[in-house]
Motif scaffolding. Structure first.
Motif, mmCIF file in Angstrom:
data_model
loop_
_atom_site.group_PDB
_atom_site.id
_atom_site.type_symbol
_atom_site.label_atom_id
_atom_site.label_comp_id
_atom_site.label_asym_id
_atom_site.label_seq_id
_atom_site.Cartn_x
_atom_site.Cartn_y
_atom_site.Cartn_z
ATOM 1 N N LEU A 93 56.983 50.857 80.739
ATOM 2 C CA LEU A 93 57.431 52.231 80.944
ATOM 3 C C LEU A 93 57.561 52.475 82.438
ATOM 4 O O LEU A 93 56.675 52.109 83.209
ATOM 5 N N SER A 94 58.656 53.087 82.832
ATOM 6 C CA SER A 94 58.827 53.375 84.258
ATOM 7 C C SER A 94 57.774 54.379 84.718
ATOM 8 O O SER A 94 57.290 55.206 83.932
ATOM 9 N N THR A 95 57.426 54.323 85.984
ATOM 10 C CA THR A 95 56.454 55.265 86.537
ATOM 11 C C THR A 95 56.949 56.699 86.380
ATOM 12 O O THR A 95 56.174 57.611 86.057
ATOM 13 N N GLN A 96 58.232 56.909 86.588
ATOM 14 C CA GLN A 96 58.796 58.248 86.460
ATOM 15 C C GLN A 96 58.626 58.783 85.043
ATOM 16 O O GLN A 96 58.212 59.928 84.843
ATOM 17 N N ASP A 97 58.938 57.952 84.038
ATOM 18 C CA ASP A 97 58.784 58.386 82.649
ATOM 19 C C ASP A 97 57.319 58.601 82.306
ATOM 20 O O ASP A 97 56.963 59.545 81.587
ATOM 21 N N PHE A 98 56.463 57.728 82.819
ATOM 22 C CA PHE A 98 55.034 57.872 82.561
ATOM 23 C C PHE A 98 54.505 59.198 83.098
ATOM 24 O O PHE A 98 53.801 59.938 82.404
ATOM 25 N N VAL A 99 54.856 59.517 84.334
ATOM 26 C CA VAL A 99 54.395 60.768 84.940
ATOM 27 C C VAL A 99 54.898 61.968 84.142
ATOM 28 O O VAL A 99 54.175 62.946 83.930
ATOM 29 N N ARG A 100 56.142 61.893 83.690
ATOM 30 C CA ARG A 100 56.694 63.002 82.911
ATOM 31 C C ARG A 100 55.932 63.184 81.599
ATOM 32 O O ARG A 100 55.589 64.310 81.216
#
Length: 291
Positions: A110-117
């Motif tokens: 999972l991308s960091t951006q998607d994870f943070v979201r």
């Protein structure tokens, strides 16, 4: 990098999300990418699931000694956390997991951006469910549109603080447990909301965090003050069928009888998948309850 574990409530795998996740060798290369990082759990909505519903730290991946050709992702103790709010796969027609390449992959990075979201949506900030004490401010995962925190270093640092802070975890756990029980005490059946709209009920761990109990709704009960006090002191407990057990040390059984629900059984969560796990109930009976 973080990742996703797909978990179904009717799974035939030996999954215990707060302890381990079992998968076949075909997924090993993917899972290895987020060994030593966070993973979010996803339960397919089409199968009656909750969407993205929890997060945990993948401490280690090892061969499964009980099933050939399979591996176990071992979860670091005290890191599993059920979300305060389940996160759907799509919002307003857009994928929450925007970098999704293969919707069928049960294990995927999972991308960091998607994870943070996902973390930001899952942790939430429902003040009406928060306790009235311990109001120290601890930052939650940042919004993707937060221009004041543009660097990945800051995102990584803030999300780590959010997921490991005891204050944040207690608040998220309380929100999740109260939602599961519709803000109603499982022992008495009472549902009191004060003038400010705050539920007068607490989220109790069945097996305490200090005794290695996870922040899982399956390890929680919504309890009013008196019921919580009695549960923590071993004066009441629950059988596996959620029948209420009363200790012989209770000195005022007549008053207690009026307090308990008429059928002397605890209320079940709105979602059967969130029902108290028998292993936690057994631990409470064996280690806390006074016969």
């Amino acid at each position: 990098m973080p990742g996703v574990f797909v978990h179904r409530r009717d799974t035939h795998y030996a999954d215990e999300p707060y302890r381990q996740y079992q998968f076949p060798k075909a997924y090993l290369s993917r899972a290895s990418q987020f060994e030593g990082d966070w993973a979010v759990y996803y339960e397919p909505v089409k199968a009656g699931g909750r969407g993205f519903y929890a997060v945990a730290w993948v401490e280690q991946i090892v061969p499964d000694p009980t099933r050939e050709g399979h591996y176990l992702a071992l979860i670091k103790p005290d890191t599993y956390l059920d979300f305060a709010h389940n996160v759907p796969r799509t919002i307003d027609g857009e994928l929450v997991e925007s970098g999704l390449a293969n919707a069928q992959a049960a294990v995927r990075p999972l991308s960091t951006q998607d994870f943070v979201r996902i973390i930001n949506l899952g942790l939430g900030d429902d003040e009406s469910a928060l306790p009235r004490v311990g109001d120290a401010v601890v930052p939650l995962a940042p919004s993707l549109s937060d221009n004041q925190r543009p660097f990945r270093f800051e995102q990584e640092r803030i999300r780590a603080e959010s997921l490991t802070s005891r204050i944040v975890r207690d608040r998220v756990f309380r929100t999740a447990v109260l939602a599961a029980y519709d803000k109603r005490c499982a022992i008495t059946g009472l549902k009191f909301i004060n003038g400010g709209g705050r539920a007068e009920v607490a989220a109790a761990h069945i097996r305490p965090v200090a005794a290695k109990g996870p922040d899982s709704v399956n390890n929680g009960l919504a309890l009013s003050g008196t019921a919580h006090w009695m549960f923590d002191r071993g004066l009441i407990s629950l059988d596996d069928d959620l029948s209420i057990i009363v200790s012989r040390h209770v000195n005022d059984t007549e008053s207690l009888d009026r307090l308990l629900r008429p059928d002397r059984k605890a209320i079940e969560p709105l979602d059967p998948a969130l029902r108290p796990h028998p292993s936690f109930l057994a631990w409470h009976r064996e280690n806390v309850f006074k016969m």
